[in-house]
Write a protein that holds these residues in place. Sequence first.
Motif, PDB file in Angstrom:
ATOM      1  N   GLN A   1       6.427  -0.836 -10.329  1.00 14.29           N
ATOM      2  CA  GLN A   1       6.758  -1.974 -10.536  1.00 14.29           C
ATOM      3  C   GLN A   1       7.456  -2.754  -9.132  1.00 14.29           C
ATOM      4  O   GLN A   1       7.509  -3.908  -9.139  1.00 14.29           O
ATOM      5  N   LEU A   2       7.691  -1.916  -8.213  1.00 16.51           N
ATOM      6  CA  LEU A   2       8.679  -2.389  -7.190  1.00 16.51           C
ATOM      7  C   LEU A   2       7.812  -2.316  -5.790  1.00 16.51           C
ATOM      8  O   LEU A   2       7.052  -1.552  -5.798  1.00 16.51           O
ATOM      9  N   GLN A   3       8.442  -2.965  -5.051  1.00 11.43           N
ATOM     10  CA  GLN A   3       7.876  -2.865  -3.644  1.00 11.43           C
ATOM     11  C   GLN A   3       8.519  -1.709  -2.872  1.00 11.43           C
ATOM     12  O   GLN A   3       9.693  -1.583  -2.759  1.00 11.43           O
TER      13      GLN A   3
ATOM     14  N   ALA B   1       3.754   2.001   0.143  1.00  9.64           N
ATOM     15  CA  ALA B   1       3.351   2.645  -0.764  1.00  9.64           C
ATOM     16  C   ALA B   1       2.657   1.659  -2.041  1.00  9.64           C
ATOM     17  O   ALA B   1       3.563   1.110  -2.890  1.00  9.64           O
ATOM     18  N   LEU B   2       1.419   1.453  -2.325  1.00  4.19           N
ATOM     19  CA  LEU B   2       0.682   0.848  -3.219  1.00  4.19           C
ATOM     20  C   LEU B   2       0.393   1.270  -4.400  1.00  4.19           C
ATOM     21  O   LEU B   2      -0.175   2.474  -4.477  1.00  4.19           O
ATOM     22  N   GLN B   3       0.836   0.761  -5.676  1.00  4.39           N
ATOM     23  CA  GLN B   3       0.305   1.469  -7.106  1.00  4.39           C
ATOM     24  C   GLN B   3      -0.565   0.341  -7.695  1.00  4.39           C
ATOM     25  O   GLN B   3       0.237  -0.539  -8.099  1.00  4.39           O
ATOM     26  N   GLY B   4      -1.592   0.426  -7.858  1.00  4.90           N
ATOM     27  CA  GLY B   4      -2.315  -0.596  -8.388  1.00  4.90           C
ATOM     28  C   GLY B   4      -2.083  -0.996  -9.782  1.00  4.90           C
ATOM     29  O   GLY B   4      -1.540  -0.253 -10.722  1.00  4.90           O
ATOM     30  N   SER B   5      -2.020  -2.675 -10.160  1.00  6.73           N
ATOM     31  CA  SER B   5      -2.505  -3.238  -8.995  1.00  6.73           C
ATOM     32  C   SER B   5      -1.310  -3.902  -8.233  1.00  6.73           C
ATOM     33  O   SER B   5      -0.060  -4.190  -8.910  1.00  6.73           O
ATOM     34  N   ALA B   6      -1.539  -3.877  -7.013  1.00  8.63           N
ATOM     35  CA  ALA B   6      -0.525  -4.260  -5.954  1.00  8.63           C
ATOM     36  C   ALA B   6      -1.259  -4.719  -4.856  1.00  8.63           C
ATOM     37  O   ALA B   6      -2.161  -4.702  -4.552  1.00  8.63           O
TER      38      ALA B   6
ATOM     39  N   THR C   1      -8.942   5.636  -5.417  1.00 11.55           N
ATOM     40  CA  THR C   1      -8.217   4.237  -5.337  1.00 11.55           C
ATOM     41  C   THR C   1      -9.416   2.954  -5.572  1.00 11.55           C
ATOM     42  O   THR C   1     -10.208   3.196  -4.769  1.00 11.55           O
ATOM     43  N   THR C   2      -9.251   2.310  -6.321  1.00  9.68           N
ATOM     44  CA  THR C   2     -10.153   1.168  -6.349  1.00  9.68           C
ATOM     45  C   THR C   2      -9.973  -0.153  -6.410  1.00  9.68           C
ATOM     46  O   THR C   2      -8.772  -0.501  -6.190  1.00  9.68           O
ATOM     47  N   GLY C   3     -10.744  -0.936  -6.190  1.00  2.00           N
ATOM     48  CA  GLY C   3     -10.516  -2.297  -5.788  1.00  2.00           C
ATOM     49  C   GLY C   3      -9.823  -2.849  -4.627  1.00  2.00           C
ATOM     50  O   GLY C   3      -9.123  -3.676  -4.409  1.00  2.00           O
ATOM     51  N   ILE C   4      -9.987  -1.922  -3.317  1.00  6.15           N
ATOM     52  CA  ILE C   4      -9.260  -1.985  -2.326  1.00  6.15           C
ATOM     53  C   ILE C   4      -9.982  -3.386  -1.371  1.00  6.15           C
ATOM     54  O   ILE C   4     -11.185  -3.393  -1.071  1.00  6.15           O
TER      55      ILE C   4
ATOM     56  N   SER D   1      -4.683  -5.424  -0.726  1.00  2.50           N
ATOM     57  CA  SER D   1      -4.665  -5.233  -2.165  1.00  2.50           C
ATOM     58  C   SER D   1      -5.248  -4.081  -2.831  1.00  2.50           C
ATOM     59  O   SER D   1      -6.340  -3.597  -2.215  1.00  2.50           O
ATOM     60  N   VAL D   2      -5.202  -3.516  -3.868  1.00  2.00           N
ATOM     61  CA  VAL D   2      -5.713  -2.699  -4.736  1.00  2.00           C
ATOM     62  C   VAL D   2      -5.578  -2.871  -6.243  1.00  2.00           C
ATOM     63  O   VAL D   2      -4.416  -3.500  -6.663  1.00  2.00           O
ATOM     64  N   SER D   3      -6.535  -2.547  -6.623  1.00  3.48           N
ATOM     65  CA  SER D   3      -6.482  -2.791  -8.474  1.00  3.48           C
ATOM     66  C   SER D   3      -6.094  -1.523  -9.150  1.00  3.48           C
ATOM     67  O   SER D   3      -5.306  -1.950  -9.811  1.00  3.48           O
ATOM     68  N   SER D   4      -6.538  -0.195  -8.890  1.00  5.15           N
ATOM     69  CA  SER D   4      -6.129   0.933  -9.474  1.00  5.15           C
ATOM     70  C   SER D   4      -5.910   2.085  -8.353  1.00  5.15           C
ATOM     71  O   SER D   4      -6.518   2.110  -7.446  1.00  5.15           O
ATOM     72  N   GLY D   5      -5.025   2.829  -9.024  1.00  7.72           N
ATOM     73  CA  GLY D   5      -4.605   4.076  -7.944  1.00  7.72           C
ATOM     74  C   GLY D   5      -3.606   3.886  -6.905  1.00  7.72           C
ATOM     75  O   GLY D   5      -3.029   2.932  -7.114  1.00  7.72           O
ATOM     76  N   GLN D   6      -3.532   4.668  -6.314  1.00  3.76           N
ATOM     77  CA  GLN D   6      -2.246   4.921  -5.151  1.00  3.76           C
ATOM     78  C   GLN D   6      -2.938   4.706  -3.741  1.00  3.76           C
ATOM     79  O   GLN D   6      -3.807   5.543  -3.457  1.00  3.76           O
ATOM     80  N   LEU D   7      -2.398   3.796  -2.926  1.00  2.00           N
ATOM     81  CA  LEU D   7      -3.126   3.474  -1.569  1.00  2.00           C
ATOM     82  C   LEU D   7      -1.816   3.654  -0.598  1.00  2.00           C
ATOM     83  O   LEU D   7      -0.851   3.082  -0.813  1.00  2.00           O
ATOM     84  N   LEU D   8      -1.923   4.419   0.442  1.00  2.00           N
ATOM     85  CA  LEU D   8      -0.952   4.427   1.457  1.00  2.00           C
ATOM     86  C   LEU D   8      -1.327   3.472   2.477  1.00  2.00           C
ATOM     87  O   LEU D   8      -2.371   3.500   3.055  1.00  2.00           O
ATOM     88  N   VAL D   9      -0.668   2.675   3.043  1.00  2.00           N
ATOM     89  CA  VAL D   9      -0.939   1.697   4.101  1.00  2.00           C
ATOM     90  C   VAL D   9      -0.105   1.931   5.079  1.00  2.00           C
ATOM     91  O   VAL D   9       1.195   1.710   4.989  1.00  2.00           O
ATOM     92  N   ILE D  10      -0.634   2.326   6.549  1.00  2.00           N
ATOM     93  CA  ILE D  10       0.299   2.744   7.609  1.00  2.00           C
ATOM     94  C   ILE D  10      -0.123   1.739   8.654  1.00  2.00           C
ATOM     95  O   ILE D  10      -1.184   1.541   9.163  1.00  2.00           O
ATOM     96  N   HIS D  11       1.176   0.866   9.269  1.00  2.00           N
ATOM     97  CA  HIS D  11       0.731  -0.161  10.104  1.00  2.00           C
ATOM     98  C   HIS D  11       1.497   0.532  11.380  1.00  2.00           C
ATOM     99  O   HIS D  11       2.879   0.619  11.117  1.00  2.00           O
ATOM    100  N   GLN D  12       0.845   0.711  12.383  1.00  2.00           N
ATOM    101  CA  GLN D  12       1.479   1.029  13.670  1.00  2.00           C
ATOM    102  C   GLN D  12       1.281   0.136  14.711  1.00  2.00           C
ATOM    103  O   GLN D  12       0.316  -0.282  15.246  1.00  2.00           O
ATOM    104  N   GLN D  13       2.450  -0.544  15.260  1.00  2.00           N
ATOM    105  CA  GLN D  13       2.529  -1.257  16.294  1.00  2.00           C
ATOM    106  C   GLN D  13       2.180  -0.789  17.531  1.00  2.00           C
ATOM    107  O   GLN D  13       3.053   0.004  18.057  1.00  2.00           O
ATOM    108  N   LYS D  14       1.121  -1.339  18.339  1.00  2.00           N
ATOM    109  CA  LYS D  14       0.789  -0.816  19.519  1.00  2.00           C
ATOM    110  C   LYS D  14       1.810  -1.098  20.732  1.00  2.00           C
ATOM    111  O   LYS D  14       1.987  -0.137  21.524  1.00  2.00           O
TER     112      LYS D  14
END
Length: 221
Positions: free
Chosen positions: A127-129, A141-146, A167-170, A204-217
């Motif tokens: 439930q946390l960011q 670190a997204l845990q759906g829904s998030a 991971t669904t609903g991406i 955004s993600v509906s269910s499951g766990q999604l790792l999002v990695i943003h690398q600034q060029k």
Amino acid sequence: MPKTFLIFAGGLALSDATVLAVRKIEQVELVIAADSGLHAAQKLGLMTDVVIGDMDSVDANALAEAISHGAKIIRHARDKNFTDTHAALLYAAEHGAQKIIVVTAGGGRFDHQLGVIAAMFDPLLKQLQVNALWDNSEIFALQGSATCEFAAEVGDMVGLQSFSATTTGISTTGLRWKLDNESLLSHETRGVSNEATENHIIVSVSSGQLLVIHQQKNREK
């Protein structure tokens, strides 16, 4: 503003870019050091509220300084079933954090690095960011829904990796290869090396766990 806690994990010395990113964070409620993460917090001149871990890698003088400034020390046995960073994450969750930012330059043992990411997906944090400033990247670190949203420069790399079997609903906004209510499996690498085409990215993600990695060029080391 969400109630934000910082957790400093051990590893290599923080880059100048990471230091700058930490200094831009506003309204930090609590600063937690996971063992030798205390060294990085002190180099930034931050008052550490809690030091947690087995204290096997933190410098004794650094620890004494933290104690002299009123830091709470929570010691765990060296033989335990969790890492110091995992303990710090759970402490933050138990003490009212709404947003947790782990600060690390990575490096050191590879199993420890994987352990940091794995701990960020603890179901107790769902439930946390839960984010991280990791060397020249920021991680979500997204845990759906998030949903996560972040600023980017056009051309920045954005990677998406399932951290659960499926991971669904991406869905994404602002990326070159758009996902619209799609799924990723843990072994798939289809989400690697996407690119920002806008300055505001939404994932955004509906269910499951999604790792999002943003690398600034253009982010300097």
